[in-house]
Design a protein around this motif. Structure first.
Motif, PDB file in Angstrom:
ATOM      1  N   PRO A  72      13.602  -7.606   3.123  1.00  0.00           N
ATOM      2  CA  PRO A  72      14.093  -6.449   2.275  1.00  0.00           C
ATOM      3  C   PRO A  72      13.801  -7.678   1.343  1.00  0.00           C
ATOM      4  CG  PRO A  72      15.106  -5.214   3.861  1.00  0.00           C
ATOM      5  CD  PRO A  72      14.554  -6.835   4.648  1.00  0.00           C
ATOM      6  N   VAL A  73      13.829  -8.066  -0.306  1.00  0.00           N
ATOM      7  CA  VAL A  73      13.922  -8.703  -1.339  1.00  0.00           C
ATOM      8  C   VAL A  73      14.107  -7.781  -2.788  1.00  0.00           C
ATOM      9  CG1 VAL A  73      14.140 -10.591  -2.775  1.00  0.00           C
ATOM     10  CG2 VAL A  73      12.657 -10.652  -0.684  1.00  0.00           C
ATOM     11  N   LYS A  85       7.080 -16.330   0.532  1.00  0.00           N
ATOM     12  CA  LYS A  85       7.025 -15.068   2.153  1.00  0.00           C
ATOM     13  C   LYS A  85       6.126 -14.088   1.202  1.00  0.00           C
ATOM     14  CE  LYS A  85       9.136 -17.667   5.816  1.00  0.00           C
ATOM     15  NZ  LYS A  85      10.405 -18.670   5.087  1.00  0.00           N
ATOM     16  N   SER A  86       6.808 -13.802  -0.967  1.00  0.00           N
ATOM     17  CA  SER A  86       6.766 -12.330  -1.083  1.00  0.00           C
ATOM     18  C   SER A  86       5.015 -11.841  -1.080  1.00  0.00           C
ATOM     19  CB  SER A  86       6.496 -12.701  -2.419  1.00  0.00           C
ATOM     20  OG  SER A  86       7.898 -13.513  -2.849  1.00  0.00           O
ATOM     21  N   LYS A  87       4.748 -11.551  -0.368  1.00  0.00           N
ATOM     22  CA  LYS A  87       3.553  -9.903  -0.113  1.00  0.00           C
ATOM     23  C   LYS A  87       3.363  -8.723  -0.748  1.00  0.00           C
ATOM     24  CE  LYS A  87       1.443  -8.700   4.121  1.00  0.00           C
ATOM     25  NZ  LYS A  87       1.041  -8.564   5.433  1.00  0.00           N
ATOM     26  N   ILE A  88       4.763  -7.656  -0.860  1.00  0.00           N
ATOM     27  CA  ILE A  88       4.488  -6.701  -0.938  1.00  0.00           C
ATOM     28  C   ILE A  88       5.902  -6.358  -2.358  1.00  0.00           C
ATOM     29  CG2 ILE A  88       5.344  -4.442  -0.526  1.00  0.00           C
ATOM     30  CD1 ILE A  88       4.119  -5.695   2.728  1.00  0.00           C
ATOM     31  N   ASP A  92       7.631 -11.432   6.510  1.00  0.00           N
ATOM     32  CA  ASP A  92       7.180 -11.180   5.019  1.00  0.00           C
ATOM     33  C   ASP A  92       7.816 -10.335   4.169  1.00  0.00           C
ATOM     34  OD1 ASP A  92       4.126 -11.467   5.552  1.00  0.00           O
ATOM     35  OD2 ASP A  92       3.713  -9.584   5.849  1.00  0.00           O
ATOM     36  N   GLU A  93       8.439 -10.880   2.855  1.00  0.00           N
ATOM     37  CA  GLU A  93       9.515 -10.453   2.332  1.00  0.00           C
ATOM     38  C   GLU A  93       8.333  -9.073   1.348  1.00  0.00           C
ATOM     39  OE1 GLU A  93      12.072 -14.241   1.882  1.00  0.00           O
ATOM     40  OE2 GLU A  93      11.126 -13.772   0.341  1.00  0.00           O
ATOM     41  N   VAL A  94       8.847  -8.094   1.528  1.00  0.00           N
ATOM     42  CA  VAL A  94       8.697  -6.796   0.764  1.00  0.00           C
ATOM     43  C   VAL A  94       9.849  -6.873  -0.662  1.00  0.00           C
ATOM     44  CG1 VAL A  94       8.793  -4.654   0.699  1.00  0.00           C
ATOM     45  CG2 VAL A  94       8.426  -5.635   2.409  1.00  0.00           C
ATOM     46  N   ILE A  95       9.250  -6.881  -1.575  1.00  0.00           N
ATOM     47  CA  ILE A  95      10.347  -6.442  -2.629  1.00  0.00           C
ATOM     48  C   ILE A  95      10.446  -5.311  -3.224  1.00  0.00           C
ATOM     49  CG2 ILE A  95      10.371  -7.509  -5.510  1.00  0.00           C
ATOM     50  CD1 ILE A  95       8.558 -10.016  -4.671  1.00  0.00           C
ATOM     51  N   VAL A 135       2.451 -10.602 -13.318  1.00  0.00           N
ATOM     52  CA  VAL A 135       3.205 -11.779 -12.395  1.00  0.00           C
ATOM     53  C   VAL A 135       2.315 -11.182 -10.539  1.00  0.00           C
ATOM     54  CG1 VAL A 135       4.859 -11.895 -11.462  1.00  0.00           C
ATOM     55  CG2 VAL A 135       4.800 -11.385 -13.261  1.00  0.00           C
ATOM     56  N   ILE A 136       1.801  -9.820 -10.463  1.00  0.00           N
ATOM     57  CA  ILE A 136       1.884  -9.032  -9.288  1.00  0.00           C
ATOM     58  C   ILE A 136       0.184  -9.998  -9.281  1.00  0.00           C
ATOM     59  CG2 ILE A 136       0.550  -7.647  -7.628  1.00  0.00           C
ATOM     60  CD1 ILE A 136       2.457  -6.143  -9.829  1.00  0.00           C
ATOM     61  N   LEU A 137      -0.661 -10.606 -10.153  1.00  0.00           N
ATOM     62  CA  LEU A 137      -1.679 -11.392  -9.671  1.00  0.00           C
ATOM     63  C   LEU A 137      -1.530 -12.427  -9.520  1.00  0.00           C
ATOM     64  CD1 LEU A 137      -4.268 -10.004 -12.530  1.00  0.00           C
ATOM     65  CD2 LEU A 137      -4.669  -9.595  -9.789  1.00  0.00           C
ATOM     66  N   LYS A 138      -0.810 -13.607 -10.289  1.00  0.00           N
ATOM     67  CA  LYS A 138      -0.838 -14.970 -10.347  1.00  0.00           C
ATOM     68  C   LYS A 138      -0.192 -14.905  -8.682  1.00  0.00           C
ATOM     69  CE  LYS A 138       3.139 -17.855 -11.865  1.00  0.00           C
ATOM     70  NZ  LYS A 138       3.843 -17.781 -13.360  1.00  0.00           N
ATOM     71  N   HIS A 139       1.144 -13.972  -7.837  1.00  0.00           N
ATOM     72  CA  HIS A 139       1.429 -13.924  -6.700  1.00  0.00           C
ATOM     73  C   HIS A 139       0.505 -13.637  -5.976  1.00  0.00           C
ATOM     74  CE1 HIS A 139       4.906 -17.628  -8.972  1.00  0.00           C
ATOM     75  NE2 HIS A 139       4.829 -15.986  -9.564  1.00  0.00           N
ATOM     76  N   ASN A 140       0.036 -13.163  -5.627  1.00  0.00           N
ATOM     77  CA  ASN A 140      -1.233 -12.452  -4.794  1.00  0.00           C
ATOM     78  C   ASN A 140      -0.494 -11.141  -4.599  1.00  0.00           C
ATOM     79  OD1 ASN A 140      -3.330 -11.765  -3.345  1.00  0.00           O
ATOM     80  ND2 ASN A 140      -3.402 -12.833  -2.045  1.00  0.00           N
ATOM     81  N   LEU A 141       0.585 -10.380  -4.575  1.00  0.00           N
ATOM     82  CA  LEU A 141       1.666  -9.372  -4.185  1.00  0.00           C
ATOM     83  C   LEU A 141       0.103  -7.878  -4.410  1.00  0.00           C
ATOM     84  CD1 LEU A 141       4.340  -9.693  -6.194  1.00  0.00           C
ATOM     85  CD2 LEU A 141       4.106 -11.220  -4.324  1.00  0.00           C
ATOM     86  N   PHE A 142       0.597  -7.155  -2.470  1.00  0.00           N
ATOM     87  CA  PHE A 142       0.739  -5.895  -2.741  1.00  0.00           C
ATOM     88  C   PHE A 142       0.747  -5.132  -3.326  1.00  0.00           C
ATOM     89  CE2 PHE A 142      -2.153  -2.389  -0.562  1.00  0.00           C
ATOM     90  CZ  PHE A 142      -3.179  -3.080  -0.733  1.00  0.00           C
ATOM     91  N   VAL A 143       0.948  -3.818  -4.127  1.00  0.00           N
ATOM     92  CA  VAL A 143       2.103  -3.317  -4.782  1.00  0.00           C
ATOM     93  C   VAL A 143       1.769  -2.178  -3.155  1.00  0.00           C
ATOM     94  CG1 VAL A 143       2.086  -1.476  -6.387  1.00  0.00           C
ATOM     95  CG2 VAL A 143       1.395  -3.652  -6.962  1.00  0.00           C
TER      96      VAL A 143
END
Lengths: 160, 395
Positions: free
Chosen positions: B140-141, B165-168, B117-120, B193-201
């Motif tokens: 980590p990204v 692969k972005s997730k968080i 998983d990629e964590v931004i 952007v978070i919604l568009k790419h379905n990220l978790f924060v």
């Protein structure tokens, strides 16, 4: 309380420039404000907070409780005037409670202070009783911590 | 001879130790050093809060608490977040009391990150997000936030960091070390952007109480559609000067908090009991203490920022936490050189910006969790130092 006074009462060594940065006010305004406080007598003066215990031969300090019979016309002010005039008296307050005046006296030795109390204070017209208490150790003075007690130490670790 | 490397988990071995230790070893051995490097309040915990802890000990309250923490404390945390940041969490199912904000961060990462998983992570930032990601098998990204954006995270920067692969997304605001904050509009922009790419924060709001200049911390969870995809981590350390009590909490959606509770249960059991009693008192009667400390920090902040700009170490106005992040590029030194020479030559300790990510090069972190008196002396020494550097380069 006024923030400016609060800062100055704890540490009067800040420049007006520094005060202006801290308070977010123009320097001219700070200068004017201080001048006004000085002229109206809100600020009486500036002094260093000295830890006398660190000074050799600095002498002794005593707090003397005075009981006074007030005069008909002038109340306590007459005695206060006389007390204020002594160089030995470094501060003086009229109190509510079991005694009337709290007199702080500085002297070279305990004998000096004792003799000042016996010969000068106790003999003043209107003074009915005195109780003398010598300072043993100063922990805090005018907001400054003087004593390096455990609880006053910065015990933080230098890591993140 | 045992070959320990056979026994040690490779993922742990590869994690770099915090780069600042070496630097601090120098500072610790010197006398008369004024430290503007410390990341904890100089205040002691307010007395009434300490007293609540002491009283609990006197009354013999020395047992475990429920895994998630005392319900009374969880209710107070819930009330507090509603009162201060306008987000409501159910004390029964959505609050877990942890051993400092640090444990809450650790739990959040371990619960969410799977292998690959990629964590931004926006940087400069606190040092733990990157290693925690790696240790959980994630990647980590890094987004390098920029001085010209006041070190805020922009929607564009976030968009550019996204892969399949972005997730968080980690949101470390108010930020250590820059002092940057994210205002409502900034959050609304990145929320899209978070919604568009379905990220978790994972929103680290440990400095949420410490904002200045009339700005109030806004939690990402308050932005529409964000609460259900956010874990908030926070704690008592910074706001109430309670670092040593080790008490924090995580808030989040029920299914996530159930998993977090399991990890906490097996790893920790329950957060320190004495600290929990103290924290209840802090939340009930501590608002004034926070206000008073915040006002003191603010005076120091203004003094440091004003003075640094005057000295020529340009400094954007930090609106949160208790750090300033001045640019030292004008001296021609690297962050490391600046910090090392400053402590050796002038006995003032600061942290090189590079400790918080590569993008910290050219900056130093100055903490104002230090008395005004010491700040004044330290600023004088920094001024002399910068002056001497200037003369050197001239000569």
């Amino acid at each position: 309380m006024d923030k400016l006074l609060e800062i100055l009462s704890e540490n009067s060594s800040f420049t007006t420039k520094e005060l202006s940065l801290m308070l977010g006010e123009p320097e001219d305004y700070i200068k004017a404000q201080i001048r006004e406080y000085e002229q109206s007598g809100v600020i009486k003066g500036y002094h260093a907070i000295v830890d006398w215990e660190k000074v050799p031969d600095a002498g002794v300090i005593a707090l003397i409780q005075l009981n006074v019979v007030p005069k008909k016309e002038t109340g306590f002010d007459d005695v206060a005037k006389k007390l204020m005039a002594f160089d030995e008296v470094s501060s003086l307050q009229l109190m509510a409670g079991a005694f009337d005046f709290a007199v702080t006296v500085k002297g070279k030795t305990i004998q000096d202070v004792a003799s000042f109390v016996a010969r000068k204070l106790a003999c003043l017209d209107g003074v009915s009783a005195t109780a003398t208490h010598f300072f043993l150790k100063s922990y805090k003075d005018n907001g400054a911590i003087l004593s390096e007690t455990e609880s006053a130490k910065d015990g933080r670790n230098i890591v993140l | 001879m045992i070959d320990y490397s056979n026994f040690i988990n490779g993922a742990i071995k590869d994690v770099k130790p915090s780069g600042i230790r070496k630097f601090f070893d120098i500072a610790v051995e010197m006398d008369n050093v004024i430290s503007l490097s410390i990341g904890e309040p100089d205040f002691q915990t307010p007395w009434h809060i300490r007293e609540a802890g002491i009283t609990s000990l006197e009354n013999g309250k020395t047992w475990y608490t429920p895994n998630r923490g005392f319900i009374e404390l969880r209710k107070e945390i819930s009330n507090y977040y509603k009162r201060r940041f306008n987000v409501l969490y159910n004390p029964d199912t959505q609050v877990v009391v942890t051993v400092g904000g640090s444990e809450a961060i650790d739990l959040a990462f371990r619960t969410l990150v799977s292998t690959g998983d990629e964590v931004i992570i926006p940087q400069p930032a606190f040092v733990c997000y990157e290693p925690l990601t790696t240790m959980a098998g994630g990647v980590p990204v890094i987004i390098n936030t920029k001085a010209e954006n006041n070190f805020r995270l922009t929607a564009e920067e976030l968009e550019n960091a996204i892969t399949d692969k972005s997730k968080i997304l980690v949101l470390p605001f108010p930020n250590n070390p820059t002092g940057a904050i994210m205002e409502r509009q900034d959050l609304e922009e990145i929320a899209e952007v978070i919604l568009k790419h379905n990220l978790f924060v994972i929103s680290d709001e440990i400095y949420g109480e410490l904002t200045y200049g009339g700005k109030h911390h806004v939690s990402i969870a308050e932005i529409p559609n964000m609460k259900e995809r956010t874990i908030i981590v926070s704690g008592f350390s910074k706001a109430y000067a309670m670092t040593g009590w080790r008490l924090g909490y995580a808030l989040g959606p029920v299914p996530v908090m159930e998993q977090i509770t399991k990890l906490h249960q097996y790893g920790i059991m329950s957060a320190p009991t004495t600290a929990q009693y103290a924290a209840i008192e802090a939340l009930k009667n501590g608002d004034d203490d926070i206000a008073e400390m915040r006002s003191d920090y603010d005076l120091r902040r203004r003094l440091i920022v004003g003075k640094l700009n005057e000295i020529g170490l340009t400094c954007f106005e930090p609106l949160g936490a208790f750090y300033t992040f001045p640019c030292i590029k004008s001296t021609g030194l690297t962050s490391d050189e600046f910090a090392t020479r400053l402590v050796k030559e002038k006995r003032v300790a600061v942290v090189p910006g590079t400790a918080f990510g590569e993008s910290g090069e050219g900056y130093i972190r100055i903490s104002y969790a230090q008395s005004l008196k010491n700040i004044k002396i330290a600023l004088k020494r920094i001024e002399e130092f910068v002056e001497e550097i200037k003369n050197e380069s001239k000569g």
